[in-house]
Each structure stands twice: as structure tokens, then as C-alpha cells.
Design a protein around this motif. Structure first.
Motif, PDB file in Angstrom:
ATOM      1  N   CYS A  88       2.039   9.076  22.549  1.00 17.22           N
ATOM      2  CA  CYS A  88       1.087   9.242  21.450  1.00 17.22           C
ATOM      3  C   CYS A  88       1.395  10.546  20.710  1.00 17.22           C
ATOM      4  CB  CYS A  88      -0.336   9.276  22.020  1.00 17.22           C
ATOM      5  SG  CYS A  88      -1.599   9.695  20.798  1.00 17.22           S
ATOM      6  N   PRO A  89       1.458  10.492  19.375  1.00 14.32           N
ATOM      7  CA  PRO A  89       1.729  11.715  18.616  1.00 14.32           C
ATOM      8  C   PRO A  89       0.559  12.710  18.654  1.00 14.32           C
ATOM      9  CG  PRO A  89       1.546   9.820  17.134  1.00 14.32           C
ATOM     10  CD  PRO A  89       1.436   9.305  18.529  1.00 14.32           C
ATOM     11  N   ASN A  90      -0.613  12.237  19.055  1.00 15.21           N
ATOM     12  CA  ASN A  90      -1.789  13.111  19.095  1.00 15.21           C
ATOM     13  C   ASN A  90      -1.951  13.784  20.458  1.00 15.21           C
ATOM     14  OD1 ASN A  90      -4.277  14.212  18.025  1.00 15.21           O
ATOM     15  ND2 ASN A  90      -5.332  12.752  19.337  1.00 15.21           N
ATOM     16  N   CYS A  91      -2.048  12.990  21.523  1.00 14.71           N
ATOM     17  CA  CYS A  91      -2.324  13.554  22.852  1.00 14.71           C
ATOM     18  C   CYS A  91      -1.088  13.629  23.732  1.00 14.71           C
ATOM     19  CB  CYS A  91      -3.426  12.770  23.555  1.00 14.71           C
ATOM     20  SG  CYS A  91      -2.961  11.105  24.078  1.00 14.71           S
ATOM     21  N   GLY A  92      -0.011  12.964  23.340  1.00 15.87           N
ATOM     22  CA  GLY A  92       1.237  13.031  24.081  1.00 15.87           C
ATOM     23  C   GLY A  92       1.324  12.135  25.303  1.00 15.87           C
ATOM     24  N   LYS A  93       0.284  11.348  25.562  1.00 17.23           N
ATOM     25  CA  LYS A  93       0.313  10.467  26.733  1.00 17.23           C
ATOM     26  C   LYS A  93       1.120   9.213  26.429  1.00 17.23           C
ATOM     27  CE  LYS A  93      -3.760  12.186  28.970  1.00 17.23           C
ATOM     28  NZ  LYS A  93      -5.017  11.881  29.624  1.00 17.23           N
ATOM     29  N   LEU A  94       1.606   8.591  27.489  1.00 17.94           N
ATOM     30  CA  LEU A  94       2.458   7.414  27.375  1.00 17.94           C
ATOM     31  C   LEU A  94       1.647   6.205  26.905  1.00 17.94           C
ATOM     32  CD1 LEU A  94       5.369   6.444  27.898  1.00 17.94           C
ATOM     33  CD2 LEU A  94       4.664   5.903  30.233  1.00 17.94           C
ATOM     34  N   ALA A  95       2.142   5.549  25.859  1.00 16.92           N
ATOM     35  CA  ALA A  95       1.489   4.335  25.352  1.00 16.92           C
ATOM     36  C   ALA A  95       1.712   3.194  26.342  1.00 16.92           C
ATOM     37  CB  ALA A  95       2.047   3.968  23.982  1.00 16.92           C
ATOM     38  N   ALA A 100       3.837  -0.157  21.248  1.00 18.31           N
ATOM     39  CA  ALA A 100       2.408   0.042  20.966  1.00 18.31           C
ATOM     40  C   ALA A 100       2.240   1.038  19.817  1.00 18.31           C
ATOM     41  CB  ALA A 100       1.689   0.556  22.207  1.00 18.31           C
ATOM     42  N   LYS A 101       1.191   0.828  19.051  1.00 21.86           N
ATOM     43  CA  LYS A 101       0.908   1.707  17.909  1.00 21.86           C
ATOM     44  C   LYS A 101      -0.504   2.270  17.969  1.00 21.86           C
ATOM     45  CE  LYS A 101       4.797   0.940  15.722  1.00 21.86           C
ATOM     46  NZ  LYS A 101       5.768   1.975  15.491  1.00 21.86           N
ATOM     47  N   GLN A 102      -1.139   2.162  19.134  1.00 19.64           N
ATOM     48  CA  GLN A 102      -2.467   2.728  19.315  1.00 19.64           C
ATOM     49  C   GLN A 102      -2.566   3.280  20.734  1.00 19.64           C
ATOM     50  OE1 GLN A 102      -5.714   0.222  18.232  1.00 19.64           O
ATOM     51  NE2 GLN A 102      -7.245   1.741  18.780  1.00 19.64           N
ATOM     52  N   CYS A 103      -3.109   4.487  20.831  1.00 16.02           N
ATOM     53  CA  CYS A 103      -3.213   5.156  22.119  1.00 16.02           C
ATOM     54  C   CYS A 103      -4.422   4.640  22.887  1.00 16.02           C
ATOM     55  CB  CYS A 103      -3.331   6.666  21.921  1.00 16.02           C
ATOM     56  SG  CYS A 103      -3.432   7.587  23.463  1.00 16.02           S
ATOM     57  N   ARG A 104      -4.214   4.294  24.151  1.00 14.41           N
ATOM     58  CA  ARG A 104      -5.320   3.819  24.978  1.00 14.41           C
ATOM     59  C   ARG A 104      -6.153   4.967  25.519  1.00 14.41           C
ATOM     60  NH1 ARG A 104      -2.179   1.856  30.438  1.00 14.41           N
ATOM     61  NH2 ARG A 104      -0.480   3.335  30.230  1.00 14.41           N
ATOM     62  N   TYR A 105      -5.695   6.189  25.347  1.00 19.65           N
ATOM     63  CA  TYR A 105      -6.423   7.356  25.850  1.00 19.65           C
ATOM     64  C   TYR A 105      -7.292   8.008  24.770  1.00 19.65           C
ATOM     65  CZ  TYR A 105      -3.289   6.770  29.767  1.00 19.65           C
ATOM     66  OH  TYR A 105      -2.594   6.240  30.831  1.00 19.65           O
ATOM     67  N   LEU A 108      -5.996   7.060  18.938  1.00 19.66           N
ATOM     68  CA  LEU A 108      -5.251   7.249  17.692  1.00 19.66           C
ATOM     69  C   LEU A 108      -4.425   5.996  17.374  1.00 19.66           C
ATOM     70  CD1 LEU A 108      -4.241   9.251  15.436  1.00 19.66           C
ATOM     71  CD2 LEU A 108      -2.263   9.579  16.921  1.00 19.66           C
ATOM     72  N   SER A 109      -4.457   5.595  16.107  1.00 18.39           N
ATOM     73  CA  SER A 109      -3.646   4.477  15.643  1.00 18.39           C
ATOM     74  C   SER A 109      -2.570   5.028  14.723  1.00 18.39           C
ATOM     75  CB  SER A 109      -4.524   3.476  14.883  1.00 18.39           C
ATOM     76  OG  SER A 109      -3.727   2.482  14.290  1.00 18.39           O
ATOM     77  N   TRP A 110      -1.314   4.698  14.984  1.00 17.73           N
ATOM     78  CA  TRP A 110      -0.230   5.130  14.120  1.00 17.73           C
ATOM     79  C   TRP A 110       0.504   3.932  13.527  1.00 17.73           C
ATOM     80  CZ3 TRP A 110      -0.371   6.133  19.363  1.00 17.73           C
ATOM     81  CH2 TRP A 110       0.649   5.637  20.159  1.00 17.73           C
ATOM     82  N   HIS A 111      -0.265   2.891  13.234  1.00 15.34           N
ATOM     83  CA  HIS A 111       0.297   1.690  12.613  1.00 15.34           C
ATOM     84  C   HIS A 111       0.872   1.979  11.226  1.00 15.34           C
ATOM     85  CE1 HIS A 111      -2.292  -0.280  15.640  1.00 15.34           C
ATOM     86  NE2 HIS A 111      -1.373  -1.227  15.598  1.00 15.34           N
ATOM     87  N   GLN A 112       0.223   2.833  10.463  1.00 14.07           N
ATOM     88  CA  GLN A 112       0.601   3.081   9.079  1.00 14.07           C
ATOM     89  C   GLN A 112       1.618   4.199   8.922  1.00 14.07           C
ATOM     90  OE1 GLN A 112      -0.552   0.658   7.439  1.00 14.07           O
ATOM     91  NE2 GLN A 112      -2.107   0.124   8.942  1.00 14.07           N
ATOM     92  N   LYS A 113       1.944   4.877  10.013  1.00 16.94           N
ATOM     93  CA  LYS A 113       2.842   6.044   9.902  1.00 16.94           C
ATOM     94  C   LYS A 113       4.277   5.644   9.901  1.00 16.94           C
ATOM     95  CE  LYS A 113      -0.427   9.229  11.774  1.00 16.94           C
ATOM     96  NZ  LYS A 113      -0.720  10.296  12.642  1.00 16.94           N
TER      97      LYS A 113
END
Length: 113
Positions: A88-95, A100-105, A108-113
Motif C-alpha cells: 500500500c502506498p499509504n501504510c506500506g502493508k502488503l496488499a 489489488a488496488k485497495q488496502c485491506r488495512y 486506501l484505494s489506488w485504482h485511479q493512480k
């Protein structure tokens, strides 16, 4: 290496396992699935789905979790260029998956990035 990373590598990069490692994984899976049904286990052995070899015994000697950890470490050490950790670009945890384009933790969604 944490359990989550080990499971991620085994699940999504299992094609990088050696033939002996694949055989040991298959052996463990079928032994587990047939653990409470001797008739089913006998059929699997007769069909050749469960084959115990010295290689599978050696790989599984210290238990299944240790086997998975050893395989994951070997894959990362020998083929790091073929592994993609989708963090995840926000929290750094493994997707959950490599695509995957959304963090389960953190959500954060990075679908549009």
C-alpha cells in the motif's frame, strides 16, 4: 519473514518452486485433506496423488510451516526480480494480491493512480 509474506509468495509465486518443493506441497495438501478419511487416502495413494519420497520427507521434516518459510526465503533469494510485493502506498502493508488496488488495512484505494 512474517507468515503473511510467506503465504503471499507461496500463493502467487508458487510457479517458482522446484519440482521437489511442488511435490512436497502436493503431498502435504493431500495428506491433510485425507486425514480423517482412510478410504479416500487409500484411493489417492492408488491413483498416485500421494507419493511419499525421501525428498518430500526431507523438505517436510521440520513441519509444514517451516517448509513454507524455507521455500519463500529460497524464492526471494534466488529470483528477487520475479517477485512483486504489492504494498500500500499509504501504510506500506502488503496488499492481498499482486494486482489489488485497495488496502485491506487502511482502506486506501489506488485504482485511479
Amino acid at each position: 519473514m512474517d507468515k503473511e509474506t510467506v503465504k503471499y509468495i507461496i500463493r502467487y509465486f508458487g510457479h517458482l518452486m522446484t519440482d521437489d518443493e511442488k511435490a512436497a506441497l502436493k503431498y502435504q495438501m493431500y495428506m491433510y485433506k485425507s486425514s480423517d478419511n482412510e478410504k479416500q487416502r487409500k484411493i489417492m495413494i492408488e491413483k498416485g496423488w500421494i507419493r511419499q519420497t525421501t525428498e518430500t520427507d526431507d523438505l517436510l521434516r521440520n513441519g509444514y510451516e517451516e517448509f513454507e518459510t524455507d521455500v519463500a526465503k529460497r524464492i526471494v533469494a534466488q529470483t528477487p526480480e520475479k517477485i512483486f510485493f504489492n504494498n500500500c502506498p499509504n501504510c506500506g502493508k502488503l496488499a492481498r494480491t499482486p494486482v489489488a488496488k485497495q488496502c485491506r488495512y487502511c482502506g486506501l484505494s489506488w485504482h485511479q493512480k
